[in-house]
Design an enzyme around this catalytic site. Sequence first.
Site, mmCIF file in Angstrom:
data_model
loop_
_atom_site.group_PDB
_atom_site.id
_atom_site.type_symbol
_atom_site.label_atom_id
_atom_site.label_comp_id
_atom_site.label_asym_id
_atom_site.label_seq_id
_atom_site.Cartn_x
_atom_site.Cartn_y
_atom_site.Cartn_z
ATOM 1 C CE1 TYR A 185 45.620 -78.747 -4.101
ATOM 2 C CE2 TYR A 185 45.022 -79.357 -6.365
ATOM 3 C CZ TYR A 185 45.656 -78.739 -5.313
ATOM 4 O OH TYR A 185 47.157 -78.412 -5.739
ATOM 5 C CG ASN A 225 44.022 -65.500 -4.441
ATOM 6 O OD1 ASN A 225 44.123 -64.227 -4.091
ATOM 7 N ND2 ASN A 225 45.115 -66.187 -3.967
ATOM 8 C CG ASN A 227 44.478 -68.715 -6.843
ATOM 9 O OD1 ASN A 227 43.391 -68.914 -6.131
ATOM 10 N ND2 ASN A 227 45.660 -68.979 -7.041
ATOM 11 C CG HIS A 278 40.944 -73.453 -0.850
ATOM 12 N ND1 HIS A 278 40.343 -72.413 -0.462
ATOM 13 C CD2 HIS A 278 41.829 -72.898 -2.109
ATOM 14 C CE1 HIS A 278 40.901 -71.307 -1.141
ATOM 15 N NE2 HIS A 278 41.662 -71.495 -1.959
ATOM 16 C CG ASP A 306 37.541 -71.897 1.102
ATOM 17 O OD1 ASP A 306 37.278 -71.430 0.169
ATOM 18 O OD2 ASP A 306 38.753 -71.438 1.817
#
Length: 192
Positions: A18, A117, A71, A23, A96
């Site tokens: 990631y 989230n 989240n 994100h 973001d």
Amino acid sequence: MSKTIRIIAGLGNPEEKYERTLHNAGFWFVDAIVRKYGGEFRYEKKFDADICRVNLRGDEIWLIKPQSYMNLSGGPIRGMLDYYRLKPTELLVAHDEIDLPPGTTRLKKGGGHGGHNGLRDIMQHCGADFMRLRLGVGHPGEKSKVTGYVLKRGASDVERAIEDNIDEAIEVLPTLIDDGLNAAQKALHTKE
């Protein structure tokens, strides 16, 4: 001590896969602060977060990268606020923002989560009375494509625009700390 902010939380997801996704723009921001001002992130189990303390022109600021996945960002941030006896009003969250095009960055205080989230979870743990650095990453055009869009790398021009905005936002941090949100908004928003 800082007059306005004491802790900057960058939002993102752990795991190498990631690292360069859109994100993770919040992680990019706090990583860039460390590159500019020095320091090193270390994992703190009690917060489930990577943390680092930096000196921004005489002000000690804590940086945090929750390692609980986007989240569930609120728990680590709340834990750090409580441990250091800080208030949510002393918190800046970098994240973001799909509702802003790449090349646009905005500072604001309060407001809703806009479907983000990570922000939703922070608001459940800390309320909404914190500052936000909204790093525009653009929108894929359809709501159904948002998750896939933010969980992958952006095009090279998108990444470059985000990195340029991060540099501009870091230049405004001393203004935010010394002179407050309105002065920092004016400085940042008129650069674009």
